[in-house]
Scaffold this motif. Sequence first.
Motif, PDB file in Angstrom:
ATOM      1  N   GLY A 177      -2.631   4.867   3.649  1.00  0.00           N
ATOM      2  CA  GLY A 177      -3.667   5.597   4.380  1.00  0.00           C
ATOM      3  C   GLY A 177      -3.694   7.095   4.260  1.00  0.00           C
ATOM      4  O   GLY A 177      -4.604   7.738   4.780  1.00  0.00           O
ATOM      5  N   VAL A 178      -2.733   7.701   3.564  1.00  0.00           N
ATOM      6  CA  VAL A 178      -2.686   9.167   3.545  1.00  0.00           C
ATOM      7  C   VAL A 178      -3.815   9.742   2.693  1.00  0.00           C
ATOM      8  O   VAL A 178      -4.292  10.856   2.924  1.00  0.00           O
ATOM      9  CB  VAL A 178      -1.314   9.668   3.062  1.00  0.00           C
ATOM     10  CG1 VAL A 178      -1.247  11.176   3.085  1.00  0.00           C
ATOM     11  CG2 VAL A 178      -0.246   9.109   3.959  1.00  0.00           C
ATOM     12  N   GLY A 179      -4.270   8.956   1.712  1.00  0.00           N
ATOM     13  CA  GLY A 179      -5.372   9.418   0.871  1.00  0.00           C
ATOM     14  C   GLY A 179      -6.576   9.811   1.704  1.00  0.00           C
ATOM     15  O   GLY A 179      -7.288  10.768   1.383  1.00  0.00           O
TER      16      GLY A 179
ATOM     17  N   ARG B 229      -6.041   0.855  -4.709  1.00  0.00           N
ATOM     18  CA  ARG B 229      -5.788   2.145  -5.364  1.00  0.00           C
ATOM     19  C   ARG B 229      -4.285   2.384  -5.543  1.00  0.00           C
ATOM     20  O   ARG B 229      -3.859   3.044  -6.496  1.00  0.00           O
ATOM     21  CB  ARG B 229      -6.455   3.292  -4.603  1.00  0.00           C
ATOM     22  CG  ARG B 229      -5.928   3.594  -3.221  1.00  0.00           C
ATOM     23  CD  ARG B 229      -6.682   4.752  -2.592  1.00  0.00           C
ATOM     24  NE  ARG B 229      -6.156   5.108  -1.295  1.00  0.00           N
ATOM     25  CZ  ARG B 229      -6.803   4.954  -0.149  1.00  0.00           C
ATOM     26  NH1 ARG B 229      -8.019   4.420  -0.153  1.00  0.00           N
ATOM     27  NH2 ARG B 229      -6.262   5.328   0.991  1.00  0.00           N
ATOM     28  N   THR B 230      -3.474   1.837  -4.626  1.00  0.00           N
ATOM     29  CA  THR B 230      -2.022   2.024  -4.777  1.00  0.00           C
ATOM     30  C   THR B 230      -1.532   1.295  -6.028  1.00  0.00           C
ATOM     31  O   THR B 230      -0.652   1.783  -6.743  1.00  0.00           O
ATOM     32  CB  THR B 230      -1.274   1.532  -3.522  1.00  0.00           C
ATOM     33  OG1 THR B 230      -1.867   2.145  -2.376  1.00  0.00           O
ATOM     34  CG2 THR B 230       0.198   1.904  -3.553  1.00  0.00           C
TER      35      THR B 230
ATOM     36  N   THR C 182      -5.982   7.098  -5.709  1.00  0.00           N
ATOM     37  CA  THR C 182      -6.368   7.831  -4.496  1.00  0.00           C
ATOM     38  C   THR C 182      -7.452   8.848  -4.824  1.00  0.00           C
ATOM     39  O   THR C 182      -8.441   8.983  -4.099  1.00  0.00           O
ATOM     40  CB  THR C 182      -5.122   8.536  -3.906  1.00  0.00           C
ATOM     41  OG1 THR C 182      -4.125   7.540  -3.697  1.00  0.00           O
ATOM     42  CG2 THR C 182      -5.426   9.243  -2.620  1.00  0.00           C
TER      43      THR C 182
ATOM     44  N   ASP D 255      -7.092   0.814  -0.093  1.00  0.00           N
ATOM     45  CA  ASP D 255      -5.774   1.432  -0.220  1.00  0.00           C
ATOM     46  C   ASP D 255      -4.852   0.534  -1.057  1.00  0.00           C
ATOM     47  O   ASP D 255      -4.091   1.001  -1.909  1.00  0.00           O
ATOM     48  CB  ASP D 255      -5.182   1.645   1.187  1.00  0.00           C
ATOM     49  CG  ASP D 255      -4.022   2.620   1.181  1.00  0.00           C
ATOM     50  OD1 ASP D 255      -3.692   3.136   0.101  1.00  0.00           O
ATOM     51  OD2 ASP D 255      -3.436   2.860   2.255  1.00  0.00           O
TER      52      ASP D 255
ATOM     53  N   ALA E 125       3.282   9.095  -0.362  1.00  0.00           N
ATOM     54  CA  ALA E 125       3.098   7.775  -0.982  1.00  0.00           C
ATOM     55  C   ALA E 125       3.236   6.656   0.051  1.00  0.00           C
ATOM     56  O   ALA E 125       4.053   5.757  -0.086  1.00  0.00           O
ATOM     57  CB  ALA E 125       4.102   7.611  -2.101  1.00  0.00           C
ATOM     58  N   VAL E 126       2.460   6.742   1.099  1.00  0.00           N
ATOM     59  CA  VAL E 126       2.473   5.714   2.156  1.00  0.00           C
ATOM     60  C   VAL E 126       1.035   5.301   2.478  1.00  0.00           C
ATOM     61  O   VAL E 126       0.095   5.996   2.088  1.00  0.00           O
ATOM     62  CB  VAL E 126       3.174   6.226   3.442  1.00  0.00           C
ATOM     63  CG1 VAL E 126       4.654   6.443   3.210  1.00  0.00           C
ATOM     64  CG2 VAL E 126       2.539   7.508   3.937  1.00  0.00           C
TER      65      VAL E 126
ATOM     66  N   ASN F  29      -2.298   3.581  -8.751  1.00  0.00           N
ATOM     67  CA  ASN F  29      -1.344   4.703  -8.730  1.00  0.00           C
ATOM     68  C   ASN F  29      -0.055   4.332  -9.457  1.00  0.00           C
ATOM     69  O   ASN F  29       0.492   5.094 -10.262  1.00  0.00           O
ATOM     70  CB  ASN F  29      -0.980   5.082  -7.282  1.00  0.00           C
ATOM     71  CG  ASN F  29      -2.148   5.755  -6.549  1.00  0.00           C
ATOM     72  OD1 ASN F  29      -3.113   6.170  -7.173  1.00  0.00           O
ATOM     73  ND2 ASN F  29      -2.056   5.849  -5.222  1.00  0.00           N
TER      74      ASN F  29
ATOM     75  N   SER G 184       0.835  -1.218   0.000  1.00  0.00           N
ATOM     76  CA  SER G 184       0.000   0.000   0.000  1.00  0.00           C
ATOM     77  C   SER G 184       0.859   1.252   0.000  1.00  0.00           C
ATOM     78  O   SER G 184       0.489   2.266   0.582  1.00  0.00           O
ATOM     79  CB  SER G 184      -0.909   0.073   1.228  1.00  0.00           C
ATOM     80  OG  SER G 184      -1.889  -0.890   1.159  1.00  0.00           O
ATOM     81  N   SER G 185       1.985   1.194  -0.654  1.00  0.00           N
ATOM     82  CA  SER G 185       2.841   2.378  -0.671  1.00  0.00           C
ATOM     83  C   SER G 185       3.529   2.514  -2.023  1.00  0.00           C
ATOM     84  O   SER G 185       4.390   1.694  -2.371  1.00  0.00           O
ATOM     85  CB  SER G 185       3.880   2.284   0.448  1.00  0.00           C
ATOM     86  OG  SER G 185       4.879   3.253   0.270  1.00  0.00           O
ATOM     87  N   SER G 186       3.134   3.549  -2.796  1.00  0.00           N
ATOM     88  CA  SER G 186       3.821   3.731  -4.081  1.00  0.00           C
ATOM     89  C   SER G 186       5.264   4.138  -3.836  1.00  0.00           C
ATOM     90  O   SER G 186       6.126   3.891  -4.677  1.00  0.00           O
ATOM     91  CB  SER G 186       3.154   4.755  -4.996  1.00  0.00           C
ATOM     92  OG  SER G 186       2.022   5.336  -4.489  1.00  0.00           O
TER      93      SER G 186
HETATM   94  N1  ASP Z   1      -1.259   4.376  -0.323  1.00  0.00           N
HETATM   95  C1  ASP Z   1      -1.327   5.306  -1.414  1.00  0.00           C
HETATM   96  C2  ASP Z   1      -0.001   5.326  -2.139  1.00  0.00           C
HETATM   97  O1  ASP Z   1       1.022   5.110  -1.557  1.00  0.00           O
HETATM   98  C3  ASP Z   1      -1.697   6.673  -0.960  1.00  0.00           C
HETATM   99  C4  ASP Z   1      -3.111   6.656  -0.406  1.00  0.00           C
HETATM  100  O2  ASP Z   1      -4.037   6.633  -1.223  1.00  0.00           O
HETATM  101  O3  ASP Z   1      -3.297   6.631   0.797  1.00  0.00           O
HETATM  102  O4  ASP Z   1       0.034   5.563  -3.321  1.00  0.00           O
END
Ligand code: ASP
Length: 420
Positions: free
Chosen positions: A354-356, A388-389, A311, A385, A351-352, A392, A272-274
């Motif tokens: 849950g930040v979305g 969606r990552t 996101t 998450d 890019a970590v 991304n 879950s982290s781009s």
């Molecule tokens: N986890 C997503 C990312 O790292 C960011 C997010 O949507 O919380 O791309």
Amino acid sequence: MSLTQRIVSAMVLGLLIGGSMNLLFAGEILSQGLETWITKYLIDGLFDTVGQIFVNSLKLMVVPLVFVSLLCGMASLGGGSRMGLLAGKTLCLYLVTTAVAISLALSFALILGPGNDINLAEASEFAASEAPPFKTTLINIFPSNPVAAMAEGQVLQVIVFALLIGLASSKSGDAGRRLLDFFDDLNKVIMETVMLLMVLAPYGIFCLLVKLFASLGFGVIVSLASYFFTVLLALAAHGVGTYSLLLLWTGLSPWRFFVKMRGPMAFAFSTSSSGATMPVTLKTVNEDLGVDNRVASFTVPLGATINMDGTAIMQGVATVFIAQAYNINLGIEAYLTVILTATLASIGTAAVPGVGLVMLVMVLNQVGLPVEGIGLIIGVDRMLDMCRTAVNVAGDGTISTFVAHSEGFHDREKFNATNL
Ligand code: ASP
């Protein structure tokens, strides 16, 4: 099996085993003692430890990789107008695809109405954390201390510093050439280190997913099924539709693209982290998709940091869902504001994991929706998450390939090679 096949198998296995453990726990089939032992020593012990070590080892490579490979790329482009054009085009495409993503998400949510059956008169309790204002995000792109930027893993700041030093090196004659020889060698060593760490990937991914799905389970999806599947549908439409169209435009096969990107997408799904996936994305984009390193070294780290189509899609659907749940009518102006805010918010989204969701606060505030509404969707956010990552990261790969192709930095033979 090839490494990618092992990674995808590890992902499927982790999902199945984690999900089954969750079902066993929920069904209270195991004795209390056995369940406690499994949770303590396997899930929170072995799997969590190996998973976290794996994510740390990926993060370890991000700063050295961005700095060194971008510096080399910038220097060999010679900076100046070529780089300016490349940067402008990349930035525009990242922003436009994000705006398209969120427009798609809004349309899907308005047509399917995932929140129509929920009737909330009042906002429930939810402690929202404040999203940073856009001005701060913009100022923070420019580093005041390169060492601090690297130590804190501020990728955009590292990008700016690498571009500057790369440009200066290309203009420094012999001294610049000597320095670049050193960085070229260092770049090769760093890529080799990424290769070494990739060997661990199937184990890391397996452990991460067992741990996650053992504690999450699929039960949460049921209560929020309409929201969950609307987001998934919009993600799939954008991932398959928009990206395929862009690739077809350049005459490249979307099928081959996705087959080659399945490794980075599996990494993104599991971590879950781009940001943590970035080293893997860069390697795949360069070596398998045939994007010249001079382009990839810029577009991939930039994309991992500012390009968050998946996101934005979640934010679009969530906004409509919350408005519908609270019976609030949003006008066309509000939707345009959502498109603009979510596109800009994606630049500031770290890019970590849950930040979305934190950035969603900014979007909701802009259109006057109750921020507490986030409490409605938080239960399924961890799972979304992951999905969606993956989108991304696919977006970063698509735009990198598109830009490289249009600027004459693309090796079509490499892209078409069946080295899977
Ligand atoms: N986890 C997503 C990312 O790292 C960011 C997010 O949507 O919380 O791309």
